[in-house]
Motif scaffolding. Sequence first.
Motif, short mmCIF file in Angstrom:
data_model
loop_
_atom_site.label_atom_id
_atom_site.label_comp_id
_atom_site.label_asym_id
_atom_site.label_seq_id
_atom_site.Cartn_x
_atom_site.Cartn_y
_atom_site.Cartn_z
N ILE A 20 -26.27 -6.14 20.66
CA ILE A 20 -26.15 -7.05 21.80
C ILE A 20 -27.27 -6.77 22.80
CG2 ILE A 20 -24.68 -7.80 23.71
CD1 ILE A 20 -22.26 -7.07 22.00
N TRP A 21 -27.51 -5.48 23.08
CA TRP A 21 -28.61 -5.09 23.96
C TRP A 21 -29.93 -5.65 23.44
CZ3 TRP A 21 -28.89 0.40 26.37
CH2 TRP A 21 -27.77 0.61 27.18
N LYS A 22 -30.14 -5.44 22.15
CA LYS A 22 -31.41 -5.85 21.56
C LYS A 22 -31.57 -7.36 21.64
CE LYS A 22 -34.36 -4.53 17.71
NZ LYS A 22 -34.46 -3.67 16.52
N SER A 23 -30.48 -8.09 21.46
CA SER A 23 -30.51 -9.54 21.56
C SER A 23 -30.86 -10.00 22.97
CB SER A 23 -29.16 -10.12 21.15
OG SER A 23 -29.12 -11.51 21.34
N HIS A 24 -30.29 -9.34 23.98
CA HIS A 24 -30.60 -9.69 25.37
C HIS A 24 -32.08 -9.45 25.67
CE1 HIS A 24 -26.64 -10.75 26.60
NE2 HIS A 24 -26.12 -9.55 26.48
N ALA A 25 -32.59 -8.32 25.21
CA ALA A 25 -34.00 -8.00 25.46
C ALA A 25 -34.91 -9.03 24.78
CB ALA A 25 -34.31 -6.60 24.95
N ARG A 26 -34.54 -9.44 23.57
CA ARG A 26 -35.35 -10.40 22.82
C ARG A 26 -35.35 -11.77 23.51
NH1 ARG A 26 -33.62 -9.05 18.15
NH2 ARG A 26 -31.87 -10.50 18.09
N GLN A 27 -34.18 -12.16 24.06
CA GLN A 27 -34.09 -13.45 24.75
C GLN A 27 -34.88 -13.46 26.06
OE1 GLN A 27 -29.92 -14.34 25.25
NE2 GLN A 27 -29.49 -14.13 23.07
N LEU A 28 -34.81 -12.34 26.79
CA LEU A 28 -35.50 -12.27 28.08
C LEU A 28 -37.00 -12.13 27.91
CD1 LEU A 28 -33.03 -9.93 30.00
CD2 LEU A 28 -33.55 -12.31 30.57
N PHE A 29 -37.41 -11.31 26.94
CA PHE A 29 -38.83 -11.01 26.76
C PHE A 29 -39.19 -11.14 25.27
CE2 PHE A 29 -37.14 -8.25 30.19
CZ PHE A 29 -37.69 -8.95 31.26
N PRO A 30 -39.30 -12.35 24.76
CA PRO A 30 -39.52 -12.56 23.31
C PRO A 30 -40.84 -11.99 22.79
CG PRO A 30 -39.79 -14.62 24.54
CD PRO A 30 -39.21 -13.62 25.50
N ASP A 31 -41.80 -11.80 23.68
CA ASP A 31 -43.10 -11.28 23.24
C ASP A 31 -43.16 -9.76 23.21
OD1 ASP A 31 -44.07 -13.87 22.98
OD2 ASP A 31 -44.76 -13.94 25.07
N GLU A 32 -42.07 -9.10 23.64
CA GLU A 32 -42.05 -7.64 23.68
C GLU A 32 -40.82 -7.12 22.94
OE1 GLU A 32 -42.91 -5.76 27.39
OE2 GLU A 32 -43.83 -7.54 28.21
N PRO A 33 -40.92 -6.96 21.62
CA PRO A 33 -39.77 -6.50 20.84
C PRO A 33 -39.29 -5.13 21.31
CG PRO A 33 -41.79 -6.33 19.57
CD PRO A 33 -42.13 -7.10 20.81
N SER A 34 -37.97 -5.00 21.42
CA SER A 34 -37.40 -3.76 21.92
C SER A 34 -36.83 -2.94 20.77
CB SER A 34 -36.30 -4.07 22.94
OG SER A 34 -35.30 -4.85 22.33
N GLU A 35 -36.47 -1.73 21.08
CA GLU A 35 -35.86 -0.85 20.09
C GLU A 35 -34.63 -0.21 20.69
OE1 GLU A 35 -34.80 -0.15 17.14
OE2 GLU A 35 -36.88 -0.23 16.48
N VAL A 36 -33.64 0.08 19.87
CA VAL A 36 -32.41 0.73 20.33
C VAL A 36 -32.22 2.00 19.53
CG1 VAL A 36 -29.91 0.53 20.57
CG2 VAL A 36 -31.36 -1.47 20.92
N PHE A 37 -32.02 3.12 20.22
CA PHE A 37 -31.74 4.38 19.56
C PHE A 37 -30.31 4.80 19.86
CE2 PHE A 37 -36.39 4.72 20.32
CZ PHE A 37 -36.80 4.77 19.00
N LEU A 38 -29.53 5.08 18.82
CA LEU A 38 -28.18 5.60 19.00
C LEU A 38 -28.19 7.08 18.66
CD1 LEU A 38 -27.75 2.45 18.11
CD2 LEU A 38 -25.39 3.17 17.87
N TYR A 39 -27.60 7.86 19.54
CA TYR A 39 -27.52 9.29 19.29
C TYR A 39 -26.16 9.63 18.69
CZ TYR A 39 -31.87 9.62 21.78
OH TYR A 39 -33.17 9.46 22.15
N PRO A 40 -26.01 10.79 18.07
CA PRO A 40 -24.78 11.13 17.34
C PRO A 40 -23.53 11.09 18.20
CG PRO A 40 -26.53 12.61 16.72
CD PRO A 40 -27.04 11.81 17.89
#
Length: 266
Positions: free
Chosen positions: A148-168
């Motif tokens: 969901i976070w990644k989708s929001h980032a993509r919608q707001l800033f489509p030219d700047e792909p984001s990354e999500v890191f999940l920790y253990p």
Amino acid sequence: MSQVAAVLPEMDVMPVLPAVVVVDIDGTLRKHGEYVGDGVALMLRSMVEQGVVVVPCSGKNLEFIRKLFNFMEIPTPVIGSENGGYISSLVQGAWHHDSTADRTKLRVLRDHIDNCPECSCWTEGEQKHSMITKRFGSFHRAEEIAPIWKSHARQLFPDEPSEVFLYPPTDDAVDLVLNPKRVYKGRLIAMLRHYYPGAPIVVAEDGLNGMSMVKAAGVLPVCPSTADDQIKLAVEMQGGMVAREPYSAGTLSALRWALRQFDVRV
């Protein structure tokens, strides 16, 4: 003059060092959320006594890293915090901070996430300059929120792909990096080559957020047996060492091997 040199402050002229050792923290020097053992501190101090520069590089913020290494009594003239998004260098007695994040865009994304009903059930994580950290009550919930976070980032800033890191699960945190083209650990390697020309660079890393350091040309990477499989493969392809032991035990044995390649014994 290189692009890196053009934006960095001038440090004092340094003699060629035996080595520069770049170390991740969580999963590398300790299990996520646990204490760093006394043996880790002893070995890092032994490195420093022999002229090796120890450089922490972690997703943690600058305050956390400073406190940890001060407690271990390890001098750190360069610190890579926030996965390389905020790099601090001690220059002529004063700290210089280099951040590549677009603060305006980060603020817009943070406000958007904070007001998103789907992204509830979190508490604030560490305060950071270049990424957003939220802490969740369960790793399962963090896994649900990440796309969901990644989708929001993509919608707001489509030219700047984001990354999500999940920790253990022991950490229950999600880190979102708004602009991985600028915020990445490998950026630190270029700075270290400018600050310590000619010094061999050893990298100890376990997670995918450090892949850009592991694959940097000319570094000697090592990792514990508990590292991500892709990291282990990259370490082997770079001629480094994948230790047989997990977490800090594996990291320390691999670092001993790496430093022996440069006639440093700890």
